[in-house]
Design an enzyme around this catalytic site. Structure first.
Site, mmCIF file in Angstrom:
data_model
loop_
_atom_site.group_PDB
_atom_site.id
_atom_site.type_symbol
_atom_site.label_atom_id
_atom_site.label_comp_id
_atom_site.label_asym_id
_atom_site.label_seq_id
_atom_site.Cartn_x
_atom_site.Cartn_y
_atom_site.Cartn_z
ATOM 1 N N GLY A 159 29.768 68.145 28.329
ATOM 2 C CA GLY A 159 30.458 67.133 29.119
ATOM 3 C C GLY A 159 30.607 65.866 28.302
ATOM 4 N NE ARG B 210 17.318 63.877 35.204
ATOM 5 C CZ ARG B 210 17.948 62.910 34.525
ATOM 6 N NH1 ARG B 210 17.891 62.864 33.209
ATOM 7 N NH2 ARG B 210 18.616 61.961 35.178
ATOM 8 C CD GLU C 206 10.951 62.645 32.753
ATOM 9 O OE1 GLU C 206 11.230 63.375 31.791
ATOM 10 O OE2 GLU C 206 11.634 61.659 33.079
ATOM 11 C CG HIS D 115 13.708 60.110 30.689
ATOM 12 N ND1 HIS D 115 13.666 60.832 31.851
ATOM 13 C CD2 HIS D 115 15.022 59.827 30.497
ATOM 14 C CE1 HIS D 115 14.887 60.981 32.344
ATOM 15 N NE2 HIS D 115 15.736 60.368 31.527
HETATM 16 N N1 LIG Z 1 17.563 61.660 28.407
HETATM 17 C C1 LIG Z 1 18.225 60.696 29.015
HETATM 18 O O1 LIG Z 1 17.804 59.541 29.033
HETATM 19 C C2 LIG Z 1 19.507 60.988 29.689
HETATM 20 C C3 LIG Z 1 19.752 62.225 30.247
HETATM 21 N N2 LIG Z 1 20.954 62.500 30.834
HETATM 22 C C4 LIG Z 1 21.201 63.846 31.387
HETATM 23 O O2 LIG Z 1 22.395 64.356 30.806
HETATM 24 C C5 LIG Z 1 23.134 65.019 31.803
HETATM 25 C C6 LIG Z 1 24.591 65.124 31.392
HETATM 26 O O3 LIG Z 1 25.239 63.877 31.471
HETATM 27 P P1 LIG Z 1 26.839 63.784 31.221
HETATM 28 O O4 LIG Z 1 27.190 64.377 29.907
HETATM 29 O O5 LIG Z 1 27.247 62.400 31.509
HETATM 30 O O6 LIG Z 1 27.339 64.762 32.380
HETATM 31 P P2 LIG Z 1 28.709 65.554 32.495
HETATM 32 O O7 LIG Z 1 28.852 65.882 33.928
HETATM 33 O O8 LIG Z 1 29.810 64.804 31.816
HETATM 34 O O9 LIG Z 1 28.462 66.892 31.652
HETATM 35 C C7 LIG Z 1 27.698 67.938 32.093
HETATM 36 C C8 LIG Z 1 28.228 69.215 31.459
HETATM 37 O O10 LIG Z 1 27.341 70.291 31.771
HETATM 38 C C9 LIG Z 1 28.120 71.427 32.160
HETATM 39 N N3 LIG Z 1 27.309 72.212 33.077
HETATM 40 C C10 LIG Z 1 26.950 71.922 34.345
HETATM 41 N N4 LIG Z 1 26.170 72.880 34.854
HETATM 42 C C11 LIG Z 1 26.049 73.819 33.880
HETATM 43 C C12 LIG Z 1 25.379 75.062 33.806
HETATM 44 N N5 LIG Z 1 24.669 75.527 34.840
HETATM 45 N N6 LIG Z 1 25.455 75.768 32.650
HETATM 46 C C13 LIG Z 1 26.170 75.284 31.611
HETATM 47 N N7 LIG Z 1 26.838 74.114 31.621
HETATM 48 C C14 LIG Z 1 26.770 73.396 32.748
HETATM 49 C C15 LIG Z 1 29.378 70.853 32.802
HETATM 50 O O11 LIG Z 1 30.468 71.730 32.681
HETATM 51 P P3 LIG Z 1 30.767 72.836 33.831
HETATM 52 O O12 LIG Z 1 30.760 72.093 35.133
HETATM 53 O O13 LIG Z 1 32.090 73.400 33.435
HETATM 54 O O14 LIG Z 1 29.688 73.840 33.731
HETATM 55 C C16 LIG Z 1 29.611 69.618 31.952
HETATM 56 O O15 LIG Z 1 30.419 69.912 30.859
HETATM 57 C C17 LIG Z 1 22.836 64.210 33.071
HETATM 58 O O16 LIG Z 1 23.044 64.977 34.237
HETATM 59 C C18 LIG Z 1 21.397 63.812 32.896
HETATM 60 O O17 LIG Z 1 20.544 64.764 33.505
HETATM 61 C C19 LIG Z 1 21.922 61.561 30.889
HETATM 62 C C20 LIG Z 1 21.730 60.316 30.373
HETATM 63 C C21 LIG Z 1 20.503 59.921 29.745
HETATM 64 O O1 LIG Z 2 20.987 58.334 33.306
HETATM 65 C C1 LIG Z 2 20.200 59.281 33.365
HETATM 66 O O2 LIG Z 2 20.474 60.341 33.954
HETATM 67 C C2 LIG Z 2 18.878 59.182 32.706
HETATM 68 O O3 LIG Z 2 18.157 60.126 32.656
HETATM 69 C C3 LIG Z 2 18.464 57.928 32.040
HETATM 70 O O4 LIG Z 2 19.550 57.212 31.569
HETATM 71 C C4 LIG Z 2 17.673 56.910 32.774
HETATM 72 O O5 LIG Z 2 16.766 56.392 31.831
HETATM 73 C C5 LIG Z 2 16.890 57.157 34.001
HETATM 74 O O6 LIG Z 2 17.314 58.105 34.876
HETATM 75 C C6 LIG Z 2 16.710 55.790 34.672
HETATM 76 O O7 LIG Z 2 17.364 55.627 35.840
#
Ligand SMILES: NC(=O)C1=CN([C@@H]2O[C@H](COP(=O)(O)OP(=O)(O)OC[C@H]3O[C@@H](n4cnc5c(N)ncnc54)[C@H](OP(=O)(O)O)[C@@H]3O)[C@@H](O)[C@H]2O)C=CC1
Ligand SMILES: O=C(O)C(=O)[C@@H](O)[C@H](O)[C@H](O)CO
Length: 326
Positions: free
Chosen positions: A155, A239, A268, A286
């Site tokens: 995504g 996650r 966590e 995180h």
């Molecule tokens: N570590 C951190 O601090 C952070 C963690 N995150 C995590 O990153 C995640 C992604 O964020 P973002 O890129 O903005 O989200 P997006 O919604 O843009 O991207 C998610 C992607 O995952 C795909 N997807 C969803 N479900 C599945 C599945 N079961 N199998 C395979 N592919 C799947 C979707 O495509 P499709 O629907 O076609 O399957 C989509 O392309 C967030 O939900 C969050 O949990 C985000 C920010 C910070």
């Molecule tokens: O945006 C998300 O999904 C995240 O995992 C992280 O950016 C945050 O640090 C966290 O969730 C704080 O709200």
């Protein structure tokens, strides 16, 4: 009458100012982390709430807080919110996509580099006085440049990581989503869509960046890890619950997987002890989106969403716009 909102975690001063200009604001102090019972109590009589990824919004909580109309999280992930329950009760939910994409991709790539090149392991040895001499295979890890980068969850953030790999490191990009990306994006990234099994088998480095859900729970468990190359690196910035951590620890311990970089953990802030003792894992608490400009942008967007939601405007990033107008 002014509407009432709760700021459920410490937020930047600008957020409190922005919200106070419109609403009566009840903001938690300092490092307070509300228990579910405290959150329910503080939400009584509130029209909206500003939360982070650590406050869970359940159907039971919504039923106990019937006045609540808007839940605005300072995160892009929203697995801590029962979105269907919110929609059924016409409660608006907003998140903070896009503003953290590049920052989180940076951390994902940093974890990939650190794990593949055994950087944490080397630093620990050095600090512990265990660096005695040079040897041809001393801390010899895996190459990143010119290898195959696999992305599960292509995504916003997945594509930002793909750009780093493709254009910065000359990597071949392969990915899997439930649905294939438009041809134009695949062409721009020179990215190849594969089945999940194929992806696991060909990736030299695999980054997990898909949302957490009942569907993705432990979608990287023993059988999936067994499909990966023993020389591969696994990075999880999505996650913790996406990976079976015990299976991962066993694979790393037994040399069935070379290294891992983990920013997220199933329990966590507790971390599975099996991971803590392994040398070939890089662990971060995180911090994917943790740069000051990005955190301020996330907080600002969450506040903008809350203001719009409760003043009859269209929020910038709603997750269930079908409940509008509130
Ligand atoms: N570590 C951190 O601090 C952070 C963690 N995150 C995590 O990153 C995640 C992604 O964020 P973002 O890129 O903005 O989200 P997006 O919604 O843009 O991207 C998610 C992607 O995952 C795909 N997807 C969803 N479900 C599945 C599945 N079961 N199998 C395979 N592919 C799947 C979707 O495509 P499709 O629907 O076609 O399957 C989509 O392309 C967030 O939900 C969050 O949990 C985000 C920010 C910070
Ligand atoms: O945006 C998300 O999904 C995240 O995992 C992280 O950016 C945050 O640090 C966290 O969730 C704080 O709200």
């Amino acid at each position: 009458m002014r509407k009432k909102v709760l700021v459920a975690r410490r937020a930047p001063a600008a957020v409190i100012e922005k919200l106070s200009a419109q609403f009566d604001v009840d903001a938690v102090d300092g490092a307070t982390v509300l228990t579910p019972a405290e959150l329910r109590e503080r939400l009584q009589g509130k029209d909206g709430v500003y939360i982070t990824g650590t406050e869970r919004i359940t159907a039971e909580l919504l039923d106990a807080c019937p006045q609540l109309r808007a839940v605005c999280t300072m995160s892009v992930g929203y697995n801590h919110i029962d979105l269907a329950a919110c929609t059924a009760r016409r409660v608006l939910v907003t998140n903070t996509p896009d503003v953290l994409t590049e920052t989180t991709a940076d951390l994902g790539f940093a974890l990939l580099m650190a794990a593949a090149r055994r950087m944490s392991e080397g630093e620990r040895m050095l600090r512990d006085g265990q660096w005695k001499s040079w040897a041809w295979d001393f801390l010899a890890g895996a190459d990143v440049h010119g290898t195959t980068l696999g992305i599960l969850g292509m995504g916003r953030i997945g594509q930002a990581i793909a750009r780093r790999g493709r254009f910065g490191f000359g990597m071949r990009v392969v990915y899997h989503n439930r649905s294939r990306l438009p041809a134009q994006i695949e062409t721009e990234l020179a990215a190849r869509f594969l089945s999940k099994d194929e992806l696991l088998a060909v990736a030299d480095h695999l980054v997990l960046v898909l949302p957490y859900s009942a569907e993705s729970h432990h979608c990287m468990a023993a059988p999936e890890l067994a499909r990966m190359k023993p020389t591969a690196t696994l990075v999880n910035i999505a996650r913790g619950g996406i990976v079976d951590e015990n299976a991962l620890a066993a694979a790393l311990r037994e040399g069935r997987l070379a290294a891992a970089g983990l920013d997220v953990f199933e329990g966590e802030p507790q971390v599975n002890p099996a991971l803590l003792t392994l040398p070939n894992v890089v662990l971060t608490p995180h911090i994917g989106s943790a740069t000051m400009p990005t955190r301020l942008a996330m907080a600002g967007l969450a506040a903008d969403n809350l203001v719009a939601a409760l003043t009859g405007a269209t929020p910038p990033t709603p997750l269930n716009p079908e409940v509008l107008p509130l």
